[in-house]
Every structure is written in structure tokens, then in C-alpha cells.
Motif scaffolding. Sequence first.
Motif, PDB file in Angstrom:
ATOM      1  N   GLU A 131     -18.048  52.929  20.847  1.00 38.17           N
ATOM      2  CA  GLU A 131     -18.095  51.693  20.063  1.00 38.17           C
ATOM      3  C   GLU A 131     -19.515  51.376  19.643  1.00 38.17           C
ATOM      4  OE1 GLU A 131     -18.474  47.389  19.168  1.00 38.17           O
ATOM      5  OE2 GLU A 131     -19.545  48.593  20.628  1.00 38.17           O
ATOM      6  N   GLU A 132     -20.469  51.678  20.530  1.00 41.08           N
ATOM      7  CA  GLU A 132     -21.837  51.219  20.252  1.00 41.08           C
ATOM      8  C   GLU A 132     -22.494  51.973  19.105  1.00 41.08           C
ATOM      9  OE1 GLU A 132     -23.005  48.599  21.155  1.00 41.08           O
ATOM     10  OE2 GLU A 132     -22.346  48.021  23.148  1.00 41.08           O
ATOM     11  N   ASP A 139     -20.776  53.294  14.491  1.00 39.20           N
ATOM     12  CA  ASP A 139     -20.228  52.545  15.622  1.00 39.20           C
ATOM     13  C   ASP A 139     -18.727  52.278  15.395  1.00 39.20           C
ATOM     14  OD1 ASP A 139     -20.822  50.874  13.495  1.00 39.20           O
ATOM     15  OD2 ASP A 139     -21.644  49.255  14.724  1.00 39.20           O
ATOM     16  N   TRP A 218     -25.457  50.353   8.128  1.00 40.99           N
ATOM     17  CA  TRP A 218     -26.573  51.071   8.767  1.00 40.99           C
ATOM     18  C   TRP A 218     -27.096  52.107   7.787  1.00 40.99           C
ATOM     19  CZ3 TRP A 218     -24.564  52.435  14.418  1.00 40.99           C
ATOM     20  CH2 TRP A 218     -24.570  51.264  15.183  1.00 40.99           C
ATOM     21  N   ARG A 291     -26.779  43.018   8.012  1.00 41.77           N
ATOM     22  CA  ARG A 291     -25.471  42.364   8.188  1.00 41.77           C
ATOM     23  C   ARG A 291     -25.429  41.057   7.402  1.00 41.77           C
ATOM     24  NH1 ARG A 291     -23.599  44.029  14.320  1.00 41.77           N
ATOM     25  NH2 ARG A 291     -25.234  45.582  14.655  1.00 41.77           N
ATOM     26  N   ALA A 359     -21.602  40.279  15.903  1.00 38.12           N
ATOM     27  CA  ALA A 359     -21.599  41.679  16.344  1.00 38.12           C
ATOM     28  C   ALA A 359     -20.349  42.385  15.841  1.00 38.12           C
ATOM     29  CB  ALA A 359     -21.650  41.747  17.871  1.00 38.12           C
ATOM     30  N   GLY A 360     -20.423  43.708  15.787  1.00 39.63           N
ATOM     31  CA  GLY A 360     -19.260  44.506  15.433  1.00 39.63           C
ATOM     32  C   GLY A 360     -18.369  44.720  16.652  1.00 39.63           C
ATOM     33  N   HIS A 385     -27.331  43.254  24.401  1.00 38.27           N
ATOM     34  CA  HIS A 385     -28.037  44.522  24.158  1.00 38.27           C
ATOM     35  C   HIS A 385     -29.377  44.470  24.887  1.00 38.27           C
ATOM     36  CE1 HIS A 385     -25.546  46.049  20.463  1.00 38.27           C
ATOM     37  NE2 HIS A 385     -24.835  45.855  21.550  1.00 38.27           N
TER      38      HIS A 385
HETATM   39  C1  GLV Z   1     -22.117  46.584  18.252  1.00 47.94           C
HETATM   40  O1  GLV Z   1     -22.449  46.405  19.415  1.00 47.94           O
HETATM   41  C2  GLV Z   1     -22.956  46.047  17.214  1.00 47.94           C
HETATM   42  O2  GLV Z   1     -24.037  46.608  16.985  1.00 47.94           O
HETATM   43  O3  GLV Z   1     -22.605  44.996  16.650  1.00 47.94           O
END
Ligand code: GLV
Length: 418
Positions: A131-132, A139, A218, A291, A359-360, A385
Motif C-alpha cells: 500500500e505504501e 502505492d 507521483w 495532491r 492520505a491515500g 509516517h
Molecule cells: C499513503 O500512505 C500515502 O502516501 O498517502
Amino acid sequence: MSMDTNNLRINIARLLDRLDQLAQIGKIDGDGVCRLALTDEDKAGRDLVCRWMHDLGLDVSVDRVGNVIGTRAGTEDGPVVLTGSHIDTVGTGGRYDGTLGVLAGLEVIASMNDMDMQTTLPLGVGFFTNEEGVRFQPDMMGSMVHQGHLPLDGMLRSKDRDGATLDGELNRIGYAGDVDVDTMRAAAFVELHVEQGPVLEQRGITIGAVDSVQGLLWKQITFSGTSNHAGTTPMSLRHDCGYAAGEIATFGRHLAIDMGEPQVVTVGTILMEPNLINVIAKQSIITVDLRNTDLTLLREAEARLDAHANNIAASEGLDVEIETLARYDPTPFDQRVVDLITDNAMTLGCSVRQMPSGAGHDAQAFAPNCPTAMIFVPSVGGISHNVAEYTEADDLEAGTNVLLHTLVSLANRETDLS
Ligand code: GLV
Ligand code: MN
Ligand code: MN
């Protein structure tokens, strides 16, 4: 909430114990966790969670990209009501990001087992690969493949910075499963997660009913120039990739300020070659995380970044390559599930607010395919994080109880999702 489940509550001591046990795997200084996807630490974490799934009587399956789902049968065959998240971490992670959503799911199952309680539809708890997106990009890889938004074969071929492939690493740690991806359509998906931001804490609210996730982009920019002597090369004759990297980092900050909230821009990594004090860098590789909740604005930010990278390259006499490592549009969640979470929080006596996610999350992958939403609990100091990530036990308990009641309601078809 139905009458006979009103008094159902999770066991916070058992959840905290599982969180603590999993946090020992990949433990780093400051009580943090480093469990990068498909490393030995990830394998050990996976093995432990799978053991817990088996102990709880779940039917455990592993798919071709290493996603693991444990299922508890319902009284009827039907689509599963799914919860879950991820157990991989960033290199400087805490013990809650992702892990909470998985272990809270197990705690929901354990509480229902204690009560010998059945649901109409099956319930599932999953953890999704990578996921990360720190080791392999993009991700949310596992959940996106699971729901058919990313191609399995392309993702299996993706490489980390040392050239190891995702496929090779899945096989090495024993999690290259045989269940096909892009086949499961859940009845609903609900993910509990720590907020990872300051909003809930600042407003003194316990539960976030998450109604959307902002868009994410990204970019990786690679400048190529010429190494030369730092003392003898006149400034006008340089093809300096270190300078270009610094320009991109500074531009990112100015871009975000110029566009204003909610635009955010982060330069998280810069790799320089040869990375020596008295040598002009012949190459720099810069990652930029952009984002925004608004897709048009996110695209504008991207266009301005790309143009700036090209301008720097032209003025410094460099080659430039701009790659996209991840691209996720803003994702709305299902308002009926958001309202169900809101109602359950209020019934349980919790303050609640509907809010977007910065966050994602894996839930994004499910949102286009089934009714989906998320539950947030506060992050102390808005920190994540970071090894200092922390959420109060009372908030973990409240969030997991909201998850329990939301899953039970969905799995007993008490909420009309037709
Ligand atoms: C996931 O952890 C993100 O970068 O939002
Ligand atoms: Mn997470
Ligand atoms: Mn994370």
C-alpha cells in the motif's frame, strides 16, 4: 444498529496486544516500525497475521499479487462485506498506519466469535500488498490490482531500486498465491485508519466519517548532465544536476503556496550521482508528490511542474526525463455508507465529523466497484509516517466499535445499498 447487537463491543486489551505484537516485527528506534513491502519483516508480519486469521477460524486465501483475505461465512452465500488495510509500512512508520485497519478487523471477528454471532452475508478481513508504495511504485498496488484498476502482469514486473522484482519477492517470501485478481466484487468495503493529520484532534472530535480521498500524483524527474571539478569549472560552463534538483524542490514549495490550499507538494527523495562534495552532480533523480482534492487544479500543478523541469533543463544544458509513478484521481465514497458510519458513531456516543482524507488508502480501489467509506480516529499531533505516530487507546476502541457496528449492519443487510 439492530436491537440484539446494541450491546456488542470489542475488547480493546486484545486489540492493543495484537498491535503491540505486530509492532515488534521490524521495530526501529523510537518505537517505530520499518516493514517495507515484501521484505523479510513483511513476511514475518504476514505470517503472524495469517496465524491469527487461522486461529479465528477464517478461511484464508492469498491472491496472485500477495493480497491476503480471511473470510468468515455468513448464513447465506453472497458477496462478502470486506474490511482491511495494509501491514507494510514506510521506512519510518508507526504502529497504526494500515495495521490498525487490519487488526481492528480481526478484533471485530474475535468479538463476534465470543458472542457466537452470525451475520447474513460473509465478512472478510484483508491486507493488501504494498500500500505504501515506498519500495515498489505505485502505492495502493495490491488493492488496485485486486479491483482491476492496475494490470497484474505489469505490477509483477515492477522493480525496486536494487532491481528486485515484485514477482521475485512474492515468491521469495512465499506469498505468490494462486487466487485470481479482479474477480471479487464485495458487498461493501469499510476501512478503519488513523487520520494521519491534525483535523480531528484540533477540533476535539473522535470519529471521522471519511467521504472522499484527494487526488495523488507521483512524478519522478531525472536530470542528466556532466560531472566536473567543483573548484575549476566556471559557473557559466556547468551542466549541474544538483542545482536542478534544488530548483525543483524550491519550485514545489512556491507552486503550492501560489496555488493555495488544498494543493500540497512534497519533494521526499533526491538521489545524486556521484554524490561527492567536490564533484558537480552528473545526475539527479527527484521524486515529487502532488495532491489536491480538485482534479483540474492537480492537473494544473502537474503542467506547471513539468514546464519548470523542462525550463531548468534547457537553461542548464541538461537532459531531462519526467515519469509518472502514481496517478490517482480524487475518489468520492458512498454517502450511504458515510451516513451509516456517522449514525453508528453518534449512537455509540462519539463525536463525529464527515471529512475528506489527505492520505491515500486501499479503500480508494474499492470505491468504484462497491459501496465504500472509511472511519478515521485522531492522530496525536497530526503526526504520521513518523515513528512518533500515536493514537489514544480510547480512540482506537471507539473507532473499532464503530467499525464493528457498521460491518454488522452491512452484513445483515440492515442498510439499503440497492
Ligand atoms: C499513503 O500512505 C500515502 O502516501 O498517502
Ligand atoms: Mn495507511
Ligand atoms: Mn502510510
